[in-house]
Design a protein around this motif. Structure first.
Motif, PDB file in Angstrom:
ATOM      1  N   ASN A 263       2.578  -5.767 -11.322  1.00 17.71           N
ATOM      2  CA  ASN A 263       1.569  -6.090 -10.314  1.00 17.71           C
ATOM      3  C   ASN A 263       1.129  -4.815  -9.587  1.00 17.71           C
ATOM      4  N   ALA A 264       2.103  -4.010  -9.177  1.00 16.86           N
ATOM      5  CA  ALA A 264       1.799  -2.764  -8.463  1.00 16.86           C
ATOM      6  C   ALA A 264       1.085  -1.763  -9.366  1.00 16.86           C
ATOM      7  N   ALA A 265       1.420  -1.758 -10.664  1.00 17.02           N
ATOM      8  CA  ALA A 265       0.734  -0.868 -11.604  1.00 17.02           C
ATOM      9  C   ALA A 265      -0.755  -1.194 -11.651  1.00 17.02           C
ATOM     10  N   LEU A 266      -1.087  -2.488 -11.653  1.00 17.20           N
ATOM     11  CA  LEU A 266      -2.489  -2.904 -11.633  1.00 17.20           C
ATOM     12  C   LEU A 266      -3.152  -2.474 -10.323  1.00 17.20           C
ATOM     13  N   GLY A 267      -2.428  -2.646  -9.212  1.00 12.64           N
ATOM     14  CA  GLY A 267      -2.962  -2.241  -7.914  1.00 12.64           C
ATOM     15  C   GLY A 267      -3.233  -0.752  -7.846  1.00 12.64           C
ATOM     16  N   TYR A 268      -2.345   0.026  -8.451  1.00 13.08           N
ATOM     17  CA  TYR A 268      -2.541   1.476  -8.458  1.00 13.08           C
ATOM     18  C   TYR A 268      -3.780   1.837  -9.269  1.00 13.08           C
ATOM     19  N   ALA A 269      -3.907   1.259 -10.458  1.00 12.96           N
ATOM     20  CA  ALA A 269      -5.041   1.567 -11.327  1.00 12.96           C
ATOM     21  C   ALA A 269      -6.363   1.126 -10.717  1.00 12.96           C
ATOM     22  N   ALA A 270      -6.319   0.064  -9.907  1.00 14.12           N
ATOM     23  CA  ALA A 270      -7.543  -0.451  -9.283  1.00 14.12           C
ATOM     24  C   ALA A 270      -8.013   0.417  -8.130  1.00 14.12           C
ATOM     25  N   THR A 271      -7.131   1.240  -7.608  1.00 13.95           N
ATOM     26  CA  THR A 271      -7.476   2.053  -6.433  1.00 13.95           C
ATOM     27  C   THR A 271      -7.447   3.554  -6.687  1.00 13.95           C
ATOM     28  N   ARG A 272      -6.919   3.951  -7.851  1.00 10.81           N
ATOM     29  CA  ARG A 272      -6.799   5.379  -8.148  1.00 10.81           C
ATOM     30  C   ARG A 272      -7.108   5.610  -9.629  1.00 10.81           C
TER      31      ARG A 272
ATOM     32  N   GLU B 216       0.825  -1.203   0.000  1.00 10.33           N
ATOM     33  CA  GLU B 216       0.000   0.000   0.000  1.00 10.33           C
ATOM     34  C   GLU B 216       0.864   1.259   0.000  1.00 10.33           C
ATOM     35  N   GLN B 217       1.968   1.240   0.761  1.00  3.22           N
ATOM     36  CA  GLN B 217       2.878   2.395   0.768  1.00  3.22           C
ATOM     37  C   GLN B 217       3.547   2.561  -0.597  1.00  3.22           C
ATOM     38  N   ALA B 218       3.800   1.435  -1.277  1.00  2.29           N
ATOM     39  CA  ALA B 218       4.386   1.493  -2.615  1.00  2.29           C
ATOM     40  C   ALA B 218       3.443   2.207  -3.584  1.00  2.29           C
ATOM     41  N   LEU B 219       2.137   1.975  -3.434  1.00  2.00           N
ATOM     42  CA  LEU B 219       1.166   2.651  -4.293  1.00  2.00           C
ATOM     43  C   LEU B 219       1.181   4.155  -4.046  1.00  2.00           C
ATOM     44  N   VAL B 220       1.401   4.545  -2.802  1.00  2.00           N
ATOM     45  CA  VAL B 220       1.525   5.969  -2.482  1.00  2.00           C
ATOM     46  C   VAL B 220       2.755   6.552  -3.179  1.00  2.00           C
ATOM     47  N   GLU B 221       3.853   5.811  -3.187  1.00  3.67           N
ATOM     48  CA  GLU B 221       5.072   6.271  -3.858  1.00  3.67           C
ATOM     49  C   GLU B 221       4.845   6.417  -5.358  1.00  3.67           C
ATOM     50  N   ILE B 222       4.092   5.491  -5.938  1.00  6.32           N
ATOM     51  CA  ILE B 222       3.764   5.604  -7.361  1.00  6.32           C
ATOM     52  C   ILE B 222       2.962   6.884  -7.596  1.00  6.32           C
ATOM     53  N   GLY B 223       2.030   7.160  -6.689  1.00  9.14           N
ATOM     54  CA  GLY B 223       1.235   8.377  -6.801  1.00  9.14           C
ATOM     55  C   GLY B 223       2.086   9.636  -6.749  1.00  9.14           C
ATOM     56  N   LEU B 224       3.163   9.607  -5.954  1.00  2.05           N
ATOM     57  CA  LEU B 224       4.071  10.750  -5.896  1.00  2.05           C
ATOM     58  C   LEU B 224       4.760  10.958  -7.242  1.00  2.05           C
ATOM     59  N   SER B 225       5.146   9.850  -7.890  1.00  3.37           N
ATOM     60  CA  SER B 225       5.759   9.948  -9.216  1.00  3.37           C
ATOM     61  C   SER B 225       4.768  10.497 -10.236  1.00  3.37           C
ATOM     62  N   VAL B 226       3.528  10.034 -10.154  1.00  7.21           N
ATOM     63  CA  VAL B 226       2.480  10.549 -11.044  1.00  7.21           C
ATOM     64  C   VAL B 226       2.315  12.053 -10.843  1.00  7.21           C
ATOM     65  N   GLY B 227       2.297  12.482  -9.584  1.00  6.01           N
ATOM     66  CA  GLY B 227       2.155  13.903  -9.284  1.00  6.01           C
ATOM     67  C   GLY B 227       3.323  14.725  -9.802  1.00  6.01           C
ATOM     68  N   GLU B 228       4.534  14.193  -9.699  1.00 14.98           N
ATOM     69  CA  GLU B 228       5.716  14.905 -10.191  1.00 14.98           C
ATOM     70  C   GLU B 228       5.658  15.086 -11.701  1.00 14.98           C
ATOM     71  N   LEU B 229       5.206  14.049 -12.410  1.00 17.06           N
ATOM     72  CA  LEU B 229       5.103  14.147 -13.871  1.00 17.06           C
ATOM     73  C   LEU B 229       4.059  15.192 -14.266  1.00 17.06           C
ATOM     74  N   ARG B 230       2.946  15.208 -13.553  1.00 14.39           N
ATOM     75  CA  ARG B 230       1.913  16.210 -13.855  1.00 14.39           C
ATOM     76  C   ARG B 230       2.434  17.618 -13.561  1.00 14.39           C
ATOM     77  N   ALA B 231       3.212  17.764 -12.500  1.00 13.62           N
ATOM     78  CA  ALA B 231       3.778  19.072 -12.158  1.00 13.62           C
ATOM     79  C   ALA B 231       4.765  19.547 -13.228  1.00 13.62           C
ATOM     80  N   LYS B 232       5.379  18.612 -13.932  1.00  7.03           N
ATOM     81  CA  LYS B 232       6.333  18.957 -14.993  1.00  7.03           C
ATOM     82  C   LYS B 232       5.651  19.196 -16.336  1.00  7.03           C
ATOM     83  N   GLY B 233       4.320  19.044 -16.374  1.00  6.32           N
ATOM     84  CA  GLY B 233       3.600  19.350 -17.608  1.00  6.32           C
ATOM     85  C   GLY B 233       2.880  18.204 -18.263  1.00  6.32           C
ATOM     86  N   ALA B 234       2.961  17.002 -17.698  1.00  7.61           N
ATOM     87  CA  ALA B 234       2.269  15.865 -18.297  1.00  7.61           C
ATOM     88  C   ALA B 234       0.758  16.044 -18.185  1.00  7.61           C
ATOM     89  N   THR B 235       0.077  15.944 -19.311  1.00  7.59           N
ATOM     90  CA  THR B 235      -1.386  16.059 -19.310  1.00  7.59           C
ATOM     91  C   THR B 235      -2.049  14.693 -19.211  1.00  7.59           C
TER      92      THR B 235
END
Length: 274
Positions: free
Chosen positions: A116-125, A85-104
């Motif tokens: 596996n974690a990518a699927l877990g992230y998509a299933a919860t966010r 679950e903490q790993a999914l939070v870390e993935i979310g931080l990376s997603v946020g950083e990319l959006r802050a840099k201009g990713a639409t």
């Protein structure tokens, strides 16, 4: 004395030419011209961002995507120092950083446990453009019998208030068992047969449907599980693909790198519904 109004200057030659090209469709104006894809790339268990997924990262950057390849809790260096679950939070931080840099738009590419974690992230966010699973692995439900003794040990430690205590537990890597040193709480987050790391069940929870590129290596023992293992359980999407490449488990990311880039580029150029 009144002065005669000076005539308005006509359009500059360069501007006039551009307007003419746009008018006659000779210079395409894309609706998504300002869109930029950010990609989070997640490495496999006991690996690092600069190892097996390095070629994937290089190719995606060369295409023009923003890429972030974080070191996850299951890296060789970190050694499972945080829960699933903490790993999914870390993935979310990376997603946020990319959006802050201009990713639409943002996609996640994962290898092995990273998939596996990518699927877990998509299933919860929500909010992802796409998912790419490269030789997706780690399924505690399939190895329930193998893990049973260590699952009971971890559960007993939790009940006795020793959930944060580090101990040795059995885990699987490339089809072989090995001793994993981590806490009972962290171990259960990855190995609970009813937990979020059970891909066949987790993938069914991805809503709304997200384009999924599922790539297996013909020389990877996981390939024998076929489409029905996880891929066909995902919510259907017209742009999802199941592909095979000539590679073993470790070689899938490099072998499929260009294929991943082309597929993602196609999604950006022709999103679903357009």
């Amino acid at each position: 004395m009144l002065r005669a109004a000076s005539p308005r200057p006509g359009p500059r030659p360069g501007l006039a030419l551009l307007l003419a090209l746009l008018l006659y469709g000779l210079f395409p104006l894309c609706a998504n011209a300002a869109e930029l894809l950010g990609v989070v790339v997640l490495h496999d268990k006991s690996d690092d961002p600069d190892k097996r997924v390095a070629e994937t990262v290089r190719v995606l950057r060369n295409v023009g995507f923003l890429v972030d390849a974080p070191e996850m809790p299951w890296s060789r260096k970190r050694g499972f120092d945080a829960s699933f679950e903490q790993a999914l939070v870390e993935i979310g931080l990376s997603v946020g950083e990319l959006r802050a840099k201009g990713a639409t738009q943002v996609a996640i590419v994962g290898h092995g446990l990273g998939a596996n974690a990518a699927l877990g992230y998509a299933a919860t966010r929500p909010g992802l453009l796409a998912l790419v699973a490269l030789a997706a692995s780690h399924d505690p439900k399939r190895h329930r019998d193998v893990f049973m003794a260590d699952l009971r040990k971890a559960q007993e430690m939790m009940l006795s208030g020793r959930g944060s205590e580090r101990s040795a537990f059995m885990d699987m890597r490339h089809g072989k068992d090995y001793d994993l040193s981590t806490t009972a709480e962290i171990y259960l987050s990855y190995s609970d047969p009813e937990g979020l790391a059970v891909m066949p069940r987790t993938v069914e929870s991805i809503k709304p449907p997200v384009p999924l590129l599922w790539v297996v290596g013909t020389n990877d023992s996981l390939s024998r599980l076929g489409r029905s293992y996880v891929f066909t359980r995902a919510p259907e999407h017209p742009q999802s693909r199941y592909e095979e490449v000539l590679a073993d488990h470790a070689g899938v990311p490099a072998e499929a790198a260009r294929q991943v880039a082309v597929w993602l580029k196609g999604l950006m150029e022709k999103p679903a519904g357009r």
